[in-house]
Design an enzyme around this catalytic site. Structure first.
Site, short mmCIF file in Angstrom:
data_model
loop_
_atom_site.label_atom_id
_atom_site.label_comp_id
_atom_site.label_asym_id
_atom_site.label_seq_id
_atom_site.Cartn_x
_atom_site.Cartn_y
_atom_site.Cartn_z
CG HIS A 206 -0.47 0.03 2.54
ND1 HIS A 206 0.19 -1.11 3.17
CD2 HIS A 206 0.01 1.16 3.20
CE1 HIS A 206 0.68 -0.53 4.28
NE2 HIS A 206 0.58 0.65 4.20
C1 UD1 Z 1 -2.01 5.33 5.79
C2 UD1 Z 1 -0.60 5.67 6.49
C3 UD1 Z 1 0.24 4.76 6.39
C4 UD1 Z 1 -0.26 3.48 7.03
C5 UD1 Z 1 -1.41 3.07 6.47
C6 UD1 Z 1 -2.03 1.81 6.92
C7 UD1 Z 1 -0.41 8.32 6.33
C8 UD1 Z 1 0.29 9.38 5.74
N1 UD1 Z 1 -0.38 7.30 5.92
O1 UD1 Z 1 -1.96 5.18 4.58
O2 UD1 Z 1 1.53 5.06 7.27
O3 UD1 Z 1 0.84 2.49 6.60
O4 UD1 Z 1 -2.54 4.07 6.40
O5 UD1 Z 1 -2.93 1.21 6.10
O6 UD1 Z 1 -0.99 8.37 7.61
N2 UD1 Z 1 -9.18 4.26 1.85
C9 UD1 Z 1 -10.56 3.74 1.65
N3 UD1 Z 1 -11.10 3.36 2.86
C10 UD1 Z 1 -10.28 3.52 4.24
C11 UD1 Z 1 -9.24 4.23 4.16
C12 UD1 Z 1 -8.58 4.69 3.00
O7 UD1 Z 1 -11.02 3.68 0.79
O8 UD1 Z 1 -11.07 3.32 5.31
C13 UD1 Z 1 -8.63 4.77 0.51
C14 UD1 Z 1 -9.01 6.16 0.23
O9 UD1 Z 1 -9.22 6.24 -1.04
C15 UD1 Z 1 -7.71 6.98 0.42
C16 UD1 Z 1 -6.76 5.82 0.45
O10 UD1 Z 1 -7.08 4.74 0.75
O11 UD1 Z 1 -7.80 8.27 -0.16
C17 UD1 Z 1 -5.49 6.36 1.07
O12 UD1 Z 1 -5.96 6.23 2.63
P1 UD1 Z 1 -4.86 7.35 3.54
O13 UD1 Z 1 -5.53 6.97 5.11
O14 UD1 Z 1 -4.65 8.66 2.88
O15 UD1 Z 1 -3.66 6.61 3.48
P2 UD1 Z 1 -3.07 5.06 3.60
O16 UD1 Z 1 -2.57 4.63 2.32
O17 UD1 Z 1 -4.31 4.29 4.07
N1 UDP Z 2 -3.41 -6.46 8.50
C1 UDP Z 2 -4.66 -7.01 8.66
N2 UDP Z 2 -5.13 -7.43 7.75
C2 UDP Z 2 -4.84 -7.11 6.45
C3 UDP Z 2 -3.60 -6.54 6.19
C4 UDP Z 2 -2.60 -6.18 7.44
O1 UDP Z 2 -4.95 -7.05 9.95
O2 UDP Z 2 -5.30 -7.62 5.29
C5 UDP Z 2 -2.66 -6.05 9.78
C6 UDP Z 2 -1.11 -6.62 10.07
O3 UDP Z 2 -1.01 -7.66 10.32
C7 UDP Z 2 -0.52 -5.35 10.98
C8 UDP Z 2 -1.44 -4.40 10.51
O4 UDP Z 2 -2.46 -4.66 9.80
O5 UDP Z 2 -0.99 -5.86 12.20
C9 UDP Z 2 -0.62 -3.49 9.57
O6 UDP Z 2 -1.23 -2.46 8.87
P1 UDP Z 2 -0.85 -1.77 7.68
O7 UDP Z 2 0.17 -2.70 7.03
O8 UDP Z 2 -1.87 -1.26 7.14
O9 UDP Z 2 0.13 -0.42 8.13
P2 UDP Z 2 1.73 -0.30 8.38
O10 UDP Z 2 2.10 -1.12 9.40
O11 UDP Z 2 2.41 -0.44 7.15
O12 UDP Z 2 1.67 1.25 8.70
#
Ligand code: UD1
Ligand code: UDP
Length: 367
Positions: A206
């Site tokens: 992601h």
């Molecule tokens: C965010 C965090 C990242 C973390 C990740 C975990 C920041 C800058 N980034 O990234 O560090 O690793 O979460 O998963 O805080 N969206 C949905 N539904 C949701 C959430 C997001 O559809 O519930 C989609 C939206 O289109 C959104 C995109 O995902 O624009 C990105 O979401 P965002 O929270 O901005 O960043 P992540 O890539 O999720």
């Molecule tokens: N995780 C989950 N379901 C998924 C993918 C990840 O529960 O389909 C869990 C994973 O085991 C870990 C956490 O989500 O505990 C990590 O979150 P993510 O990768 O979104 O964020 P990051 O750690 O990169 O910030």
């Protein structure tokens, strides 16, 4: 009672806050309050985890939703400011490096409320990552910095942060992992997906550097297409990633890969079962790099750098950058059981929350 607002916003925050809330609820010196910023809001990116990880419902959800980096941060700040003025906490506790972490820390420090940062000191030294900016800002204003590994403490000292504010407490995610693993093992996700233990790879992806750039995403999917000829791949897909696959018109690479199984984001328990029974994992997630190290599962990280170097020097992680040949090379090594020996880092032992609450109670003079 010392009032602490614990902040959650995005998926990786829930696993980190669960043991903290539990331990604080057992303290007669601390009154914990849970606030959700609403950065993540899909059922499978947020709600699900409250039930699974037995986290109490948040007192308030700021419902900020998705937006550009700056607008999301601004919305969180505005709404969290009101909450702080209303609740008047003594301190807030933030975890990790997401936008919610930095935005709430800024608000609290401007109001003279103490900031406790869990997972302090991690550095990728790559400022093109939004998370690196969040880490730098949060650590520079935090009053109490709790590090997961020795490198975290060293980075903070190099940045001139006073020694007496820094405590090495270990990895909070591993508390959750070890606690819930027996329950995770009881899920039937392997049967549901029709796969067998040790006979597939699990993938998560992601990071903007991988999935926001059409060429990089195409290269990665093409590599998965090659790989799935040799091993089944399960890919629980993040909303950012599936959105981009559609926008960039890359769906055919998935359709042409019969052994690449896409699923919605999985719940924590199902995902731990999937990961701990896999032959190996390919990821760009911070948390997954740590969990695979704790589980001793081979992990290949598709990034140029990591803020979690201990997962490489001690754990089961290897970095391959954007080099797809290297990704295939390491995948075959894992398939052939030729992985390096690894160990679980110090204090990744399931007892981090106990250390954290003890330190908070002493540091703020509560006992
Ligand atoms: C965010 C965090 C990242 C973390 C990740 C975990 C920041 C800058 N980034 O990234 O560090 O690793 O979460 O998963 O805080 N969206 C949905 N539904 C949701 C959430 C997001 O559809 O519930 C989609 C939206 O289109 C959104 C995109 O995902 O624009 C990105 O979401 P965002 O929270 O901005 O960043 P992540 O890539 O999720
Ligand atoms: N995780 C989950 N379901 C998924 C993918 C990840 O529960 O389909 C869990 C994973 O085991 C870990 C956490 O989500 O505990 C990590 O979150 P993510 O990768 O979104 O964020 P990051 O750690 O990169 O910030």
């Amino acid at each position: 009672m010392y009032k602490i607002i614990n902040v959650v916003g995005a998926r990786p925050n829930f696993m980190k806050i669960a043991p903290i809330m539990k331990q604080m609820n057992g303290s007669n010196l601390i009154e914990p309050i849970l606030v959700h910023t609403g950065q993540h809001y899909d059922e499978k990116m947020s709600d699900l985890f409250f039930n699974e990880l037995e986290i109490p419902r948040p007192s308030v959800n700021l419902e900020v939703g998705s937006d550009s980096q700056a607008k999301q941060v601004a919305k969180i700040m505005e709404r969290f400011d009101d909450i702080c003025n209303e609740v008047k906490p003594d301190a807030i506790l933030v975890v990790g490096d997401v936008n919610s972490t930095m935005a709430c820390s800024l608000v609290a420090s401007k109001l003279g409320i103490k900031v406790i940062h869990m997972e302090a000191g991690l550095r990728s030294y790559d400022r093109s990552m939004p998370e690196e900016i969040n880490r730098l800002v949060t650590d520079s204003i935090a009053d109490l910095l709790l590090t997961p590994s020795a490198d975290g403490t060293e980075n903070l000292l190099k940045e001139g942060i006073a020694t007496d504010k820094i405590f090495f407490v270990g990895n909070i995610m591993i508390d959750t992992l070890f606690h819930f693993l027996p329950k995770a093992n009881k899920t039937n996700i392997l049967e549901k997906l029709n796969i067998e233990s040790n006979d597939y790879a699990a993938i998560t992806l992601h990071r903007p550097s991988n999935v926001d750039n059409p060429l990089n995403l195409e290269n990665i999917l093409k590599t998965f297409n090659i790989l799935q000829k040799d091993i089944k791949i399960v890919f629980p897909i993040h909303p950012r990633t599936i959105k981009n696959i559609k926008t960039f018109g890359l769906g055919h690479l998935i359709d042409d890969s019969p052994n690449l199984l896409l699923t919605e984001p999985l719940g924590y328990l199902e995902f731990q079962k999937l990961m701990s029974n896999s032959k190996f994992v390919i990821t760009d997630s911070g948390g997954v790099q740590e969990e695979t190290t704790a589980l001793k599962i081979p992990c290949i990280t598709v990034r140029e750098n990591t803020e979690r170097p201990v997962t490489i020097t001690e754990g089961s992680n290897e970095l391959v950058g954007f080099d797809m040949e290297k990704l295939l090379y390491y995948s075959h090594k894992a398939m052939n059981n030729q992985w390096k020996e690894s160990k679980i880092p110090v204090y990744w032992d399931g007892n981090t929350a106990v250390r954290v609450i003890d330190i908070i109670e002493k540091y703020f003079g509560l006992k």
